[in-house]
Design an enzyme around this catalytic site. Structure first.
Site, PDB file in Angstrom:
ATOM      1  N   ARG A 110       0.940  -1.243   0.037  1.00 57.42           N
ATOM      2  CA  ARG A 110      -0.017  -0.010   0.028  1.00 57.42           C
ATOM      3  C   ARG A 110       0.820   1.171   0.102  1.00 57.42           C
ATOM      4  NH1 ARG A 110      -3.304  -2.804  -1.745  1.00 57.42           N
ATOM      5  NH2 ARG A 110      -5.265  -3.036  -0.874  1.00 57.42           N
ATOM      6  N   ASP A 129       4.461  -0.398  -7.199  1.00 59.61           N
ATOM      7  CA  ASP A 129       3.072  -0.817  -7.620  1.00 59.61           C
ATOM      8  C   ASP A 129       1.856   0.185  -7.028  1.00 59.61           C
ATOM      9  OD1 ASP A 129       1.358  -2.366  -9.389  1.00 59.61           O
ATOM     10  OD2 ASP A 129       0.809  -3.405  -7.708  1.00 59.61           O
ATOM     11  N   HIS A 137      -0.633  -0.014  -9.768  1.00 58.53           N
ATOM     12  CA  HIS A 137      -1.435  -0.899  -8.835  1.00 58.53           C
ATOM     13  C   HIS A 137      -1.909  -2.198  -9.577  1.00 58.53           C
ATOM     14  CE1 HIS A 137      -3.500  -1.250  -4.604  1.00 58.53           C
ATOM     15  NE2 HIS A 137      -3.443  -2.313  -5.035  1.00 58.53           N
ATOM     16  N   GLU A 149      -2.356   7.745  -4.999  1.00 57.84           N
ATOM     17  CA  GLU A 149      -2.703   6.945  -6.209  1.00 57.84           C
ATOM     18  C   GLU A 149      -4.144   7.177  -6.458  1.00 57.84           C
ATOM     19  OE1 GLU A 149      -1.741   2.720  -5.264  1.00 57.84           O
ATOM     20  OE2 GLU A 149      -3.739   2.309  -5.426  1.00 57.84           O
TER      21      GLU A 149
HETATM   22  P1  NAD Z   1      -1.460 -11.081   4.839  1.00 56.29           P
HETATM   23  O1  NAD Z   1      -2.349 -10.719   5.848  1.00 56.29           O
HETATM   24  O2  NAD Z   1      -1.264 -12.625   4.797  1.00 56.29           O
HETATM   25  O3  NAD Z   1      -0.082 -10.823   5.612  1.00 56.29           O
HETATM   26  C1  NAD Z   1       0.339  -9.698   6.081  1.00 56.29           C
HETATM   27  C2  NAD Z   1       1.812  -9.879   6.994  1.00 56.29           C
HETATM   28  O4  NAD Z   1       2.155  -8.584   7.434  1.00 56.29           O
HETATM   29  C3  NAD Z   1       1.365 -10.566   8.388  1.00 56.29           C
HETATM   30  O5  NAD Z   1       2.387 -11.656   8.416  1.00 56.29           O
HETATM   31  C4  NAD Z   1       1.334  -9.515   9.505  1.00 56.29           C
HETATM   32  O6  NAD Z   1       2.006 -10.095  10.631  1.00 56.29           O
HETATM   33  C5  NAD Z   1       2.386  -9.105   8.853  1.00 56.29           C
HETATM   34  N1  NAD Z   1       2.587  -7.243   9.550  1.00 56.29           N
HETATM   35  C6  NAD Z   1       1.526  -6.539  10.230  1.00 56.29           C
HETATM   36  N2  NAD Z   1       1.871  -5.553  10.700  1.00 56.29           N
HETATM   37  C7  NAD Z   1       3.217  -5.578  10.371  1.00 56.29           C
HETATM   38  C8  NAD Z   1       4.361  -4.570  10.510  1.00 56.29           C
HETATM   39  N3  NAD Z   1       4.253  -3.412  11.226  1.00 56.29           N
HETATM   40  N4  NAD Z   1       5.491  -4.963  10.145  1.00 56.29           N
HETATM   41  C9  NAD Z   1       5.869  -6.117   9.445  1.00 56.29           C
HETATM   42  N5  NAD Z   1       4.920  -6.789   9.099  1.00 56.29           N
HETATM   43  C10 NAD Z   1       3.747  -6.563   9.748  1.00 56.29           C
HETATM   44  O7  NAD Z   1      -1.465 -10.182   3.625  1.00 56.29           O
HETATM   45  P2  NAD Z   1      -1.025 -10.688   2.206  1.00 56.29           P
HETATM   46  O8  NAD Z   1      -1.822 -11.525   1.407  1.00 56.29           O
HETATM   47  O9  NAD Z   1       0.332 -11.221   2.292  1.00 56.29           O
HETATM   48  O10 NAD Z   1      -0.899  -8.992   1.599  1.00 56.29           O
HETATM   49  C11 NAD Z   1      -0.053  -8.200   1.946  1.00 56.29           C
HETATM   50  C12 NAD Z   1      -0.247  -6.966   1.457  1.00 56.29           C
HETATM   51  O11 NAD Z   1      -0.283  -6.848   0.039  1.00 56.29           O
HETATM   52  C13 NAD Z   1      -1.779  -6.517   1.828  1.00 56.29           C
HETATM   53  O12 NAD Z   1      -1.718  -5.977   3.063  1.00 56.29           O
HETATM   54  C14 NAD Z   1      -2.295  -5.659   0.743  1.00 56.29           C
HETATM   55  O13 NAD Z   1      -2.023  -4.226   1.091  1.00 56.29           O
HETATM   56  C15 NAD Z   1      -1.087  -5.976  -0.471  1.00 56.29           C
HETATM   57  N6  NAD Z   1      -1.833  -6.360  -1.562  1.00 56.29           N
HETATM   58  C16 NAD Z   1      -1.498  -5.480  -2.871  1.00 56.29           C
HETATM   59  C17 NAD Z   1      -1.969  -6.054  -4.266  1.00 56.29           C
HETATM   60  C18 NAD Z   1      -1.802  -5.194  -5.317  1.00 56.29           C
HETATM   61  O14 NAD Z   1      -2.292  -5.573  -6.230  1.00 56.29           O
HETATM   62  N7  NAD Z   1      -0.508  -4.472  -5.187  1.00 56.29           N
HETATM   63  C19 NAD Z   1      -2.791  -7.169  -4.009  1.00 56.29           C
HETATM   64  C20 NAD Z   1      -3.134  -7.777  -2.928  1.00 56.29           C
HETATM   65  C21 NAD Z   1      -2.524  -7.265  -1.515  1.00 56.29           C
END
Ligand code: NAD
Length: 333
Positions: free
Chosen positions: A232, A256, A293, A261
């Site tokens: 994000r 991305d 994105h 954005e």
């Molecule tokens: P997830 O919930 O499986 O994993 C997130 C991880 O971040 C967890 O292990 C959590 O413990 C950890 N976390 C929480 N706070 C933290 C901190 N302060 N420091 C470090 N780690 C921390 O989520 P995911 O499915 O792996 O997705 C990750 C991120 O990817 C989502 O939050 C979303 O914003 C982003 N995403 C982006 C796209 C895109 O198209 N660019 C698509 C899907 C998801």
């Protein structure tokens, strides 16, 4: 037939949603508008709306949706920093999301950006199209033997770690909830910043992670570090990033996502004046690669997103419990 107002519709959304909604007896009201407090009225007559990452589900929108008789909002994404969860709970708007869909799509996109930045293929592509076959300025660096610092080792982060192992990289990670035993060395956040050659963000945006990467954290990073953000935008202070790029502290950046954005991503604004100076300068740097994105945008992920979103809606319409997978603390950022 249940009607769902589908906001911010793009042609690629209609492929799977269109096909699978019909099979499940739902009718989509395709709207190109983004959802906000003013466009909520377009959902009048629908029991539910379907929203995406840059739709605004703040307090005003939640109230407006409820006034128009909307009972549920189905997010077709994982992140929910655009939702005022407390307001939704108070007003009785059910909100659910797609917590997991092809995390490999996002991890692979992060890897694609990492490779492009390491070997400057984004520059080479533009050059050779103009018959410029000079190699000056295209010297890259090998990933093998370098240290990847992965922030957040959830579904996407873990797959990104695996890809990095495949490239022969050392992987260190920071996550408040580590998953031990995958060859990942967990370290403190500041240690990760000091040691990593490539830093990739895979944690959610919450009040705690807002501007997680800022002037102070850039300061302790290695000179020439490569930063990748597919998570994000507001995880990174963009102005601090620009400063760090100008000073040479950041050697390359792959974005991305971008904190402002919502105004431009997903849209063709090529014939308009770009008002965001920071984005404008970032995009024009040779060592910055910006994608709009699109990390989620694979056929596999689009199908999975449509299936889970429609399953959530189907359960809701038939009075079954739908797990929201959200916590109130996330708030709206
Ligand atoms: P997830 O919930 O499986 O994993 C997130 C991880 O971040 C967890 O292990 C959590 O413990 C950890 N976390 C929480 N706070 C933290 C901190 N302060 N420091 C470090 N780690 C921390 O989520 P995911 O499915 O792996 O997705 C990750 C991120 O990817 C989502 O939050 C979303 O914003 C982003 N995403 C982006 C796209 C895109 O198209 N660019 C698509 C899907 C998801």
């Amino acid at each position: 037939m249940e009607q769902v107002a589908f906001y911010d519709t793009k042609p690629y959304d209609k492929i799977w949603f269109g096909r699978l909604a019909r099979e499940r007896g739902m009718e989509m009201r395709w709207l190109e508008n983004r959802l906000n407090k003013d466009t909520a009225v377009l959902a009048s007559g629908c029991r539910a709306v379907c929203a995406f990452v840059n739709d605004d589900l703040g307090r005003g929108t939640v109230t407006a949706l409820r006034k128009n008789g909307v009972e549920a909002a189905a997010l077709r994404c994982a992140g929910y920093n655009n939702v005022d969860v407390a307001a939704a709970e108070k007003e009785g708007l059910s909100v659910f999301r797609v917590p997991a869909y092809s995390p490999g799509s996002v991890a692979e996109h992060a890897a694609a950006i990492m490779l492009s930045l390491a070997r400057k293929t984004h520059k080479a592509y533009v050059r050779t199209r103009e018959h410029n076959f000079s190699l000056n300025g295209l010297t890259g660096f090998e990933l093998r033997g370098k240290t990847a610092g992965v922030i957040g080792t959830g579904k996407v982060g873990r797959l990104f770690c695996e890809i990095c192992f495949g490239f022969g990289m050392k992987v260190i990670a920071y996550d408040p909830e580590p998953v031990w035993g995958r060859g990942i060395e967990y370290v403190r956040f500041d240690e990760l910043c000091r040691r990593a050659d490539v830093i990739s963000l895979h944690c959610p945006l919450t009040p705690q992670t807002y501007h997680l990467i800022n002037r102070a954290t850039f300061h302790i990073m290695k000179d020439g570090v490569c930063i990748i953000n597919t998570s994000r935008g507001a995880l990174i202070d963009s102005d601090a990033l620009l400063e760090a790029i100008k000073s040479g502290k950041v050697g390359s950046a792959g974005l991305d996502v971008y904190e402002e954005e919502g105004d431009v991503f997903y849209e063709d604004v090529s014939s308009k004046v770009m008002r965001d100076d920071t984005l404008n300068i970032l995009i024009s740097q040779p060592n910055v690669l910006v994608t709009s994105h699109q990390a989620f945008l694979t056929d596999e992920a689009l199908k999975a997103i449509a299936e889970t979103t429609l399953e959530n809606l189907e359960r809701f319409f038939s009075g079954k419990n739908v797990e929201s997978g959200m916590t109130v603390t996330a708030g709206i950022l």
